[in-house]
Design a protein around this motif. Structure first.
Motif, PDB file in Angstrom:
ATOM      1  N   ASP A  97      -0.055 -37.263  34.987  1.00  0.00           N
ATOM      2  CA  ASP A  97       1.079 -38.177  35.030  1.00  0.00           C
ATOM      3  C   ASP A  97       1.853 -38.190  33.715  1.00  0.00           C
ATOM      4  O   ASP A  97       3.062 -38.394  33.697  1.00  0.00           O
ATOM      5  CB  ASP A  97       0.609 -39.598  35.373  1.00  0.00           C
ATOM      6  N   ILE A  98       1.158 -37.965  32.605  1.00  0.00           N
ATOM      7  CA  ILE A  98       1.780 -38.052  31.280  1.00  0.00           C
ATOM      8  C   ILE A  98       2.457 -36.743  30.890  1.00  0.00           C
ATOM      9  O   ILE A  98       3.560 -36.748  30.350  1.00  0.00           O
ATOM     10  CB  ILE A  98       0.729 -38.435  30.219  1.00  0.00           C
ATOM     11  N   MET A  99       1.809 -35.617  31.144  1.00  0.00           N
ATOM     12  CA  MET A  99       2.313 -34.315  30.704  1.00  0.00           C
ATOM     13  C   MET A  99       3.550 -33.929  31.493  1.00  0.00           C
ATOM     14  O   MET A  99       3.599 -34.109  32.697  1.00  0.00           O
ATOM     15  CB  MET A  99       1.236 -33.233  30.889  1.00  0.00           C
ATOM     16  N   PRO A 100       4.556 -33.352  30.811  1.00  0.00           N
ATOM     17  CA  PRO A 100       5.743 -32.899  31.529  1.00  0.00           C
ATOM     18  C   PRO A 100       5.419 -31.670  32.364  1.00  0.00           C
ATOM     19  O   PRO A 100       4.546 -30.871  32.021  1.00  0.00           O
ATOM     20  CB  PRO A 100       6.728 -32.550  30.415  1.00  0.00           C
ATOM     21  N   VAL A 101       6.144 -31.524  33.445  1.00  0.00           N
ATOM     22  CA  VAL A 101       5.935 -30.401  34.339  1.00  0.00           C
ATOM     23  C   VAL A 101       6.668 -29.197  33.761  1.00  0.00           C
ATOM     24  O   VAL A 101       7.845 -29.275  33.415  1.00  0.00           O
ATOM     25  CB  VAL A 101       6.465 -30.718  35.755  1.00  0.00           C
ATOM     26  N   ASN A 102       5.987 -28.074  33.660  1.00  0.00           N
ATOM     27  CA  ASN A 102       6.572 -26.856  33.144  1.00  0.00           C
ATOM     28  C   ASN A 102       7.363 -26.186  34.264  1.00  0.00           C
ATOM     29  O   ASN A 102       6.791 -25.717  35.231  1.00  0.00           O
ATOM     30  CB  ASN A 102       5.473 -25.928  32.620  1.00  0.00           C
ATOM     31  N   THR A 103       8.708 -26.131  34.098  1.00  0.00           N
ATOM     32  CA  THR A 103       9.547 -25.585  35.151  1.00  0.00           C
ATOM     33  C   THR A 103       9.803 -24.100  34.989  1.00  0.00           C
ATOM     34  O   THR A 103      10.288 -23.461  35.910  1.00  0.00           O
ATOM     35  CB  THR A 103      10.901 -26.315  35.196  1.00  0.00           C
ATOM     36  N   SER A 104       9.506 -23.540  33.821  1.00  0.00           N
ATOM     37  CA  SER A 104       9.731 -22.118  33.634  1.00  0.00           C
ATOM     38  C   SER A 104       8.623 -21.314  34.302  1.00  0.00           C
ATOM     39  O   SER A 104       7.516 -21.789  34.479  1.00  0.00           O
ATOM     40  CB  SER A 104       9.793 -21.764  32.151  1.00  0.00           C
ATOM     41  N   THR A 105       8.965 -20.101  34.652  1.00  0.00           N
ATOM     42  CA  THR A 105       7.974 -19.250  35.280  1.00  0.00           C
ATOM     43  C   THR A 105       7.012 -18.732  34.223  1.00  0.00           C
ATOM     44  O   THR A 105       7.439 -18.174  33.224  1.00  0.00           O
ATOM     45  CB  THR A 105       8.643 -18.067  35.996  1.00  0.00           C
ATOM     46  N   PRO A 106       5.725 -18.912  34.440  1.00  0.00           N
ATOM     47  CA  PRO A 106       4.777 -18.491  33.412  1.00  0.00           C
ATOM     48  C   PRO A 106       4.658 -16.980  33.295  1.00  0.00           C
ATOM     49  O   PRO A 106       4.231 -16.474  32.285  1.00  0.00           O
ATOM     50  CB  PRO A 106       3.453 -19.099  33.885  1.00  0.00           C
ATOM     51  N   SER A 107       5.051 -16.262  34.309  1.00  0.00           N
ATOM     52  CA  SER A 107       4.910 -14.813  34.271  1.00  0.00           C
ATOM     53  C   SER A 107       6.269 -14.140  34.116  1.00  0.00           C
ATOM     54  O   SER A 107       6.578 -13.184  34.814  1.00  0.00           O
ATOM     55  CB  SER A 107       4.201 -14.322  35.528  1.00  0.00           C
ATOM     56  N   GLU A 108       7.073 -14.643  33.206  1.00  0.00           N
ATOM     57  CA  GLU A 108       8.390 -14.053  32.949  1.00  0.00           C
ATOM     58  C   GLU A 108       8.190 -12.650  32.401  1.00  0.00           C
ATOM     59  O   GLU A 108       7.503 -12.456  31.412  1.00  0.00           O
ATOM     60  CB  GLU A 108       9.158 -14.904  31.930  1.00  0.00           C
ATOM     61  N   LYS A 109       8.772 -11.686  33.059  1.00  0.00           N
ATOM     62  CA  LYS A 109       8.605 -10.289  32.653  1.00  0.00           C
ATOM     63  C   LYS A 109       9.544  -9.990  31.491  1.00  0.00           C
ATOM     64  O   LYS A 109      10.740 -10.237  31.574  1.00  0.00           O
ATOM     65  CB  LYS A 109       8.878  -9.361  33.825  1.00  0.00           C
ATOM     66  N   LEU A 110       8.975  -9.458  30.417  1.00  0.00           N
ATOM     67  CA  LEU A 110       9.757  -9.061  29.256  1.00  0.00           C
ATOM     68  C   LEU A 110       9.890  -7.548  29.233  1.00  0.00           C
ATOM     69  O   LEU A 110       8.927  -6.825  29.488  1.00  0.00           O
ATOM     70  CB  LEU A 110       9.088  -9.552  27.967  1.00  0.00           C
ATOM     71  N   LEU A 111      11.086  -7.089  28.927  1.00  0.00           N
ATOM     72  CA  LEU A 111      11.363  -5.657  28.898  1.00  0.00           C
ATOM     73  C   LEU A 111      11.601  -5.204  27.463  1.00  0.00           C
ATOM     74  O   LEU A 111      12.242  -5.912  26.676  1.00  0.00           O
ATOM     75  CB  LEU A 111      12.607  -5.335  29.726  1.00  0.00           C
ATOM     76  N   LEU A 131      13.017  -7.778  22.589  1.00  0.00           N
ATOM     77  CA  LEU A 131      12.658  -7.824  24.009  1.00  0.00           C
ATOM     78  C   LEU A 131      13.761  -8.515  24.795  1.00  0.00           C
ATOM     79  O   LEU A 131      14.532  -9.309  24.258  1.00  0.00           O
ATOM     80  CB  LEU A 131      11.334  -8.559  24.198  1.00  0.00           C
ATOM     81  N   TYR A 132      13.794  -8.218  26.068  1.00  0.00           N
ATOM     82  CA  TYR A 132      14.784  -8.795  26.975  1.00  0.00           C
ATOM     83  C   TYR A 132      14.056  -9.397  28.169  1.00  0.00           C
ATOM     84  O   TYR A 132      13.092  -8.814  28.666  1.00  0.00           O
ATOM     85  CB  TYR A 132      15.762  -7.718  27.469  1.00  0.00           C
ATOM     86  N   LYS A 133      14.530 -10.543  28.649  1.00  0.00           N
ATOM     87  CA  LYS A 133      13.960 -11.149  29.848  1.00  0.00           C
ATOM     88  C   LYS A 133      14.571 -10.480  31.069  1.00  0.00           C
ATOM     89  O   LYS A 133      15.786 -10.349  31.178  1.00  0.00           O
ATOM     90  CB  LYS A 133      14.244 -12.652  29.894  1.00  0.00           C
ATOM     91  N   ASP A 134      13.692 -10.073  31.990  1.00  0.00           N
ATOM     92  CA  ASP A 134      14.129  -9.380  33.191  1.00  0.00           C
ATOM     93  C   ASP A 134      15.084 -10.236  34.016  1.00  0.00           C
ATOM     94  O   ASP A 134      16.095  -9.748  34.521  1.00  0.00           O
ATOM     95  CB  ASP A 134      12.912  -8.970  34.024  1.00  0.00           C
ATOM     96  N   SER A 135      14.789 -11.522  34.125  1.00  0.00           N
ATOM     97  CA  SER A 135      15.648 -12.402  34.930  1.00  0.00           C
ATOM     98  C   SER A 135      17.038 -12.538  34.319  1.00  0.00           C
ATOM     99  O   SER A 135      18.030 -12.635  35.040  1.00  0.00           O
ATOM    100  CB  SER A 135      15.001 -13.779  35.065  1.00  0.00           C
ATOM    101  N   GLU A 136      17.131 -12.526  32.988  1.00  0.00           N
ATOM    102  CA  GLU A 136      18.444 -12.631  32.345  1.00  0.00           C
ATOM    103  C   GLU A 136      19.238 -11.337  32.483  1.00  0.00           C
ATOM    104  O   GLU A 136      20.464 -11.367  32.572  1.00  0.00           O
ATOM    105  CB  GLU A 136      18.279 -13.006  30.869  1.00  0.00           C
ATOM    106  N   ILE A 137      18.543 -10.204  32.503  1.00  0.00           N
ATOM    107  CA  ILE A 137      19.228  -8.932  32.726  1.00  0.00           C
ATOM    108  C   ILE A 137      19.822  -8.915  34.128  1.00  0.00           C
ATOM    109  O   ILE A 137      20.973  -8.534  34.325  1.00  0.00           O
ATOM    110  CB  ILE A 137      18.259  -7.748  32.518  1.00  0.00           C
ATOM    111  N   GLU A 138      19.032  -9.368  35.105  1.00  0.00           N
ATOM    112  CA  GLU A 138      19.532  -9.445  36.490  1.00  0.00           C
ATOM    113  C   GLU A 138      20.710 -10.411  36.577  1.00  0.00           C
ATOM    114  O   GLU A 138      21.685 -10.144  37.278  1.00  0.00           O
ATOM    115  CB  GLU A 138      18.415  -9.896  37.430  1.00  0.00           C
ATOM    116  N   ALA A 139      20.631 -11.533  35.863  1.00  0.00           N
ATOM    117  CA  ALA A 139      21.694 -12.534  35.925  1.00  0.00           C
ATOM    118  C   ALA A 139      22.964 -12.056  35.228  1.00  0.00           C
ATOM    119  O   ALA A 139      24.061 -12.519  35.554  1.00  0.00           O
ATOM    120  CB  ALA A 139      21.217 -13.845  35.306  1.00  0.00           C
TER     121      ALA A 139
END
Length: 95
Positions: A28-42, A77-85
């Motif tokens: 209840d106290i800890m914030p929910v992590n909304t980022s994907t933990p397995s973000e692929k780095l290129l 490094l580059y984030k795969d999701s940002e390259i796609e975006a």
């Protein structure tokens, strides 16, 4: 006043009850992590291969701000999701 019922628990049962109560309280106290933990780095090479461009062009696009890069331990490094975006669809008109 509430009724109080005393029961005897084994140390393992008491530990389990306490563990469960603490997990619920912390959840209840800890914030929910909304980022994907397995973000692929290129790496630079992987990113250039994905975009089918040279490393020089990738460096130029990074400096111009077209693509976001991240420096981690001296590596770029580059984030795969940002390259796609960063890719966007163009509309061609027929005359």
């Amino acid at each position: 006043m509430d009724n109080l019922i005393l029961t005897t628990y084994t140390p393992e049962e008491l530990t389990g009850i306490i563990h469960t109560a603490i997990k619920e309280a912390v959840k209840d106290i800890m914030p929910v992590n909304t980022s994907t933990p397995s973000e692929k780095l290129l790496t630079r090479k992987e990113c250039a291969d994905k975009l089918k461009i040279s490393l020089v062009t990738l460096n130029d696009w990074t400096k111009r701000g077209l693509i976001q890069s991240y420096l981690i331990g001296g590596r770029v490094l580059y984030k795969d999701s940002e390259i796609e975006a960063s890719l966007y669809k163009t509309q061609t008109t027929k005359y």
